[in-house]
Design a protein around this motif. Structure first.
Motif, PDB file in Angstrom:
ATOM      1  N   THR A 354      27.874  66.201  40.280  1.00 58.72           N
ATOM      2  CA  THR A 354      29.045  66.352  39.550  1.00 58.72           C
ATOM      3  C   THR A 354      29.634  65.019  39.811  1.00 58.72           C
ATOM      4  N   GLY A 355      29.735  64.163  38.627  1.00 53.03           N
ATOM      5  CA  GLY A 355      30.714  62.697  38.491  1.00 53.03           C
ATOM      6  C   GLY A 355      29.778  61.676  38.705  1.00 53.03           C
ATOM      7  N   SER A 356      28.657  62.035  38.603  1.00 52.65           N
ATOM      8  CA  SER A 356      27.337  61.151  38.456  1.00 52.65           C
ATOM      9  C   SER A 356      27.302  59.961  37.498  1.00 52.65           C
ATOM     10  N   GLY A 357      27.909  60.659  36.314  1.00 52.57           N
ATOM     11  CA  GLY A 357      27.999  59.794  35.190  1.00 52.57           C
ATOM     12  C   GLY A 357      27.173  60.242  33.905  1.00 52.57           C
ATOM     13  N   LYS A 358      26.660  61.472  34.126  1.00 48.60           N
ATOM     14  CA  LYS A 358      25.771  62.191  33.099  1.00 48.60           C
ATOM     15  C   LYS A 358      26.461  62.102  31.733  1.00 48.60           C
ATOM     16  N   SER A 359      27.660  62.652  31.830  1.00 49.73           N
ATOM     17  CA  SER A 359      28.474  62.868  30.442  1.00 49.73           C
ATOM     18  C   SER A 359      28.729  61.771  29.797  1.00 49.73           C
ATOM     19  N   THR A 360      29.184  60.498  30.613  1.00 47.26           N
ATOM     20  CA  THR A 360      29.691  59.405  30.117  1.00 47.26           C
ATOM     21  C   THR A 360      28.497  58.659  29.546  1.00 47.26           C
ATOM     22  N   LEU A 361      27.365  58.705  30.047  1.00 44.60           N
ATOM     23  CA  LEU A 361      26.065  58.448  29.547  1.00 44.60           C
ATOM     24  C   LEU A 361      25.672  58.827  28.206  1.00 44.60           C
ATOM     25  N   ILE A 362      25.904  60.204  28.045  1.00 50.95           N
ATOM     26  CA  ILE A 362      25.322  60.696  26.710  1.00 50.95           C
ATOM     27  C   ILE A 362      26.463  60.618  25.678  1.00 50.95           C
ATOM     28  N   GLN A 363      27.869  60.213  25.959  1.00 49.91           N
ATOM     29  CA  GLN A 363      28.699  60.007  25.051  1.00 49.91           C
ATOM     30  C   GLN A 363      28.756  58.558  24.228  1.00 49.91           C
ATOM     31  N   HIS A 364      27.926  57.646  24.957  1.00 48.35           N
ATOM     32  CA  HIS A 364      27.575  56.349  24.293  1.00 48.35           C
ATOM     33  C   HIS A 364      26.483  56.533  23.103  1.00 48.35           C
ATOM     34  N   LEU A 365      25.614  57.800  23.352  1.00 51.55           N
ATOM     35  CA  LEU A 365      24.678  57.794  22.388  1.00 51.55           C
ATOM     36  C   LEU A 365      24.946  57.888  20.964  1.00 51.55           C
ATOM     37  N   ASN A 366      26.224  58.582  20.530  1.00 53.17           N
ATOM     38  CA  ASN A 366      26.509  58.465  19.368  1.00 53.17           C
ATOM     39  C   ASN A 366      28.192  57.713  19.133  1.00 53.17           C
ATOM     40  N   ALA A 367      28.032  56.759  19.925  1.00 48.69           N
ATOM     41  CA  ALA A 367      29.396  55.957  20.004  1.00 48.69           C
ATOM     42  C   ALA A 367      30.596  56.561  20.201  1.00 48.69           C
ATOM     43  N   LEU A 368      30.802  57.906  20.818  1.00 50.27           N
ATOM     44  CA  LEU A 368      32.086  58.368  20.975  1.00 50.27           C
ATOM     45  C   LEU A 368      32.637  57.341  22.067  1.00 50.27           C
ATOM     46  N   ILE A 369      32.039  56.838  22.936  1.00 53.00           N
ATOM     47  CA  ILE A 369      32.369  55.803  23.902  1.00 53.00           C
ATOM     48  C   ILE A 369      31.494  54.422  23.209  1.00 53.00           C
ATOM     49  N   LYS A 370      32.223  53.568  22.671  1.00 53.82           N
ATOM     50  CA  LYS A 370      31.486  52.380  22.184  1.00 53.82           C
ATOM     51  C   LYS A 370      31.256  51.165  23.162  1.00 53.82           C
ATOM     52  N   LEU A 371      30.241  50.419  23.033  1.00 54.40           N
ATOM     53  CA  LEU A 371      29.870  49.425  23.829  1.00 54.40           C
ATOM     54  C   LEU A 371      31.039  48.152  23.420  1.00 54.40           C
ATOM     55  N   PRO A 372      31.393  47.436  24.666  1.00 55.65           N
ATOM     56  CA  PRO A 372      32.380  46.590  24.550  1.00 55.65           C
ATOM     57  C   PRO A 372      32.379  45.610  23.125  1.00 55.65           C
ATOM     58  N   GLN A 373      31.282  45.148  22.929  1.00 53.86           N
ATOM     59  CA  GLN A 373      31.012  44.132  21.864  1.00 53.86           C
ATOM     60  C   GLN A 373      31.033  44.913  20.496  1.00 53.86           C
ATOM     61  N   ALA A 374      31.059  46.053  20.364  1.00 53.73           N
ATOM     62  CA  ALA A 374      31.346  46.898  19.147  1.00 53.73           C
ATOM     63  C   ALA A 374      32.848  47.385  19.029  1.00 53.73           C
ATOM     64  N   GLN A 375      33.621  46.996  20.006  1.00 49.78           N
ATOM     65  CA  GLN A 375      35.180  47.193  19.581  1.00 49.78           C
ATOM     66  C   GLN A 375      35.453  46.093  18.585  1.00 49.78           C
ATOM     67  N   LYS A 376      36.181  46.788  17.668  1.00 54.01           N
ATOM     68  CA  LYS A 376      36.954  45.792  16.643  1.00 54.01           C
ATOM     69  C   LYS A 376      37.513  44.569  17.201  1.00 54.01           C
ATOM     70  N   LYS A 377      38.318  44.640  18.124  1.00 52.19           N
ATOM     71  CA  LYS A 377      39.154  43.481  18.775  1.00 52.19           C
ATOM     72  C   LYS A 377      38.389  42.699  19.822  1.00 52.19           C
ATOM     73  N   TYR A 378      37.046  43.046  19.833  1.00 51.56           N
ATOM     74  CA  TYR A 378      36.185  42.171  20.728  1.00 51.56           C
ATOM     75  C   TYR A 378      35.781  40.872  20.604  1.00 51.56           C
ATOM     76  N   LYS A 379      35.922  40.033  21.266  1.00 52.35           N
ATOM     77  CA  LYS A 379      35.736  38.536  21.220  1.00 52.35           C
ATOM     78  C   LYS A 379      34.741  38.010  22.183  1.00 52.35           C
TER      79      LYS A 379
END
Length: 620
Positions: A354-379
């Motif tokens: 519990t709390g190891s990061g599993k759910s956070t990891l899979i939420q990146h797979l369909n961009a529910l959590i976007k990579l920093p450089q994919a954010q609109k305001k990222y420079k």
């Protein structure tokens, strides 16, 4: 110990019946049949009773009747000498009973963990100093002391469940009811909570009512009650109930896996007395080998796995990091440089505490959590002379580059379907049909109504639901297992190339788990290229996955075929995980000089033992 003892009450402390039901019936509005139908039973003060049954058998309804959350339509209920149907008794009944629900969010009321745990005692008028002691004890009991000042909304599902358990323990109820309250915990958390419950029962005489689908938990009780379609159909000592395994099959329950293994070995001539624990079975297998004069027993060695697969729908992750509430006092680093490859066509497992990061990891797979450089305001940050540029995480799913702002994220989400840990979080529409159709209409706006309905009905049929029965119902009127199926239908209706499920079988009865996994394999074989499941159930991983990775504290501990992972049993246990039942038997057998190498499925283990005995007899 005295300040933490079960709260004194105005009733006599002599032995008496803690609760009793007498021909109780209860109907939900508009239901054709009662959810609880003529139930009669009693529980003595200090007794530990486990309740098992298929989803929809009436277990949770019974629990809510005990603490007055529901009122019986017929019959009578007595709780600690009080009738909960009388309004004047409701508050007093709830002083004596505490219930922990399956979904912890149903019990969260405060913005800080210690305030949430204190809520119950405060409402009961407990003094400030005593509340402080209860908070300390309850958080320590569930292993959450370090999160005392955290915000519950930032905790993982398993961590929230521990807080919910702590909040009820802080009330110090005379009767503790756990309604599938360990379903979302990792094995270590489950053991910790059950250890607390057993200690309260044995040392302080707390009465326990444990509703569970984990047979190993039910075995710990003094008595087991089996429910089927609102009625009590069996009750008695747990060992007697489970040794009468054939009867359980008639009530839509599955035999404990250890009994299936015993039956397979018996068919091959390796007979052992009925047993329910891995160490017990290992002892009997060793005794059987000794009787046959087999001094050295070992199975053939398994060949190493083929390793990673490659194909057009590969998932490649490099250097993935993520921090919740970054640059705030609540900052929490969930991922710390994850690199992982999931091959096209795999049935892949993700396990971790519990709390190891599993759910956070899979939420990146369909961009529910976007990579920093994919954010609109990222420079990109300016790199000063002499500095080394920051290495950014990379993630590709098939042809989708999730580090690119121009990635078609809408199309990505149609191709990578996600089913969350709590299916009810995905349900929102007035009817099941509208709910399942929502994603389809959003991803494919040019579909005609007739085609939408046809695909919705096909999706509902695929998950084992009759469209004619459920299409017009509210999804919130369904059972937990049905909600899970509707949530899956709402994802597979778009025919995604990759299907990701977070604890897909958690909270389901054994038969329901089996049906869900069979469904996923059917989808995988017919049209879904890759299936990824997050699970705390090691037997589930061993029996279903081609490969699996272990996530620990935000990094990948290992990634391999299940039989290679579970051969490292001691290391996995040290990470707060468990190992399959068969791995426990193998570990115990080594103490007797019996070396079994298998894929850790029940079938694979049984076959390896049979081969080991046959080989030993040839060499004798």
């Amino acid at each position: 110990m005295s300040q933490l003892s079960v709260a004194e009450n105005t009733l006599s402390q002599e032995d008496f019946t803690a609760l009793s039901f007498n021909n109780v019936k209860f109907w939900y509005p508009d239901a054709e049949k009662p959810a609880v139908n003529g139930v009669s039973f009693s529980v003595n003060k200090g007794e530990f009773v486990s309740i098992i049954g298929h989803n929809g058998s009436g277990k949770s309804t019974l629990a809510r009747l005990v603490c007055g959350l529901l009122q019986a339509d017929e019959g009578s209920i007595n709780v600690w000498g009080l009738d909960p149907s009388e309004q004047k008794n409701v508050f007093e009944v709830r002083r004596h009973t505490g219930i922990v629900f399956q979904n912890p969010d149903n019990q969260m009321v405060a913005s800080i963990v210690e305030d949430d745990v204190a809520f119950g005692p405060e409402n009961l008028g407990v003094g400030r100093e005593e509340i402080g002691r209860r908070i300390d004890w309850a958080l320590s009991a569930v292993g959450m002391t370090e999160y005392r000042h955290s915000t519950p909304t930032r905790l993982s599902g398993g961590q929230k469940q521990r807080i919910a358990v702590a909040g009820v323990l802080a009330i110090r109820p005379d009767i503790l009811i756990l309604d599938e309250s360990t379903a979302m915990l990792d094995p270590k958390g489950r053991r910790e909570v059950i250890d607390v419950v057993r200690r309260l029962n044995k040392e302080e005489g707390m009465t326990i009512l444990l509703i569970t689908h984990f047979m190993e938990e039910a075995l710990l009780a003094d008595r087991t009650i089996v429910m089927n379609r609102g009625e009590i159909v069996m009750q008695g000592a747990p060992r007697d109930i489970f040794e009468n395994g054939e009867a359980l099959l008639t009530y839509n329950l599955c035999l404990p896996e250890i009994i299936n293994i015993e039956n397979t070995l018996k068919t091959a001539g390796i007979e052992t007395p009925p047993c329910l624990y891995p160490e017990e079975l290992a002892e009997h297998i060793a005794a059987c080998a000794k009787e046959r004069g087999l001094d050295a027993v070992s199975s053939p060695r398994l060949a190493p796995s083929d390793g990673e697969k490659r194909g057009p729908w590969d998932i490649d992750i490099r250097g993935l990091t993520y921090t919740y509430s970054a640059k705030s006092p609540f900052a929490s680093k969930a991922l710390k440089g994850v690199s992982l490859h999931i091959g096209d066509g795999e049935f892949f497992g993700i396990i971790g505490h519990t709390g190891s990061g599993k759910s956070t990891l899979i939420q990146h797979l369909n961009a529910l959590i976007k990579l920093p450089q994919a954010q609109k305001k990222y420079k990109p940050p300016k790199v000063k002379k002499g500095q080394i540029p920051t290495t950014m995480p990379q993630l590709t799913v098939g042809e989708y580059d999730l580090a690119d702002k121009k990635c078609n994220f809408l199309s990505l989400r149609a191709d990578v379907g996600m089913v969350f840990q709590y299916p009810e979080y995905q349900l929102f529409a007035e009817t099941v049909e509208e709910d399942v159709a929502f994603g389809l209409k959003n991803f494919y706006k040019d579909l005609k109504e007739e085609e939408v309905k046809e695909r919705v009905y096909a999706a509902l049929t695929a998950v084992g639901l009759d469209p004619k029965e459920v299409a017009e119902k509210s999804p919130f009127d369904l059972s937990g297992g049905q909600k899970r199926r509707v949530a899956i239908a709402g994802v597979i209706v778009t025919r995604p190339k990759i299907l990701v499920l977070d604890e897909p079988a958690a909270g389901l009865d054994p038969l329901g788990k089996k049906e869900i996994m069979e469904l996923l394999h059917k989808l995988h074989s017919e049209w879904c290229r890759t299936v990824i499941i997050v699970s705390h159930d090691m037997d589930e991983i061993a029996c279903n996955c081609t490969r699996a990775c272990v996530v620990s504290d935000g990094v990948i501990f290992d990634c391999a075929a299940p039989h290679e992972l579970f051969a490292r049993a001691d290391e996995l246990v040290s990470l707060g995980l468990d190992v399959p039942l068969t791995a426990k038997i193998c570990r115990a057998l080594k103490n007797y000089g019996i070396d079994i190498d298998c894929d850790y499925t029940p079938e694979g283990f049984s076959q390896a033992v049979i081969q080991a005995f046959e080989g030993g007899e040839r060499n004798a």
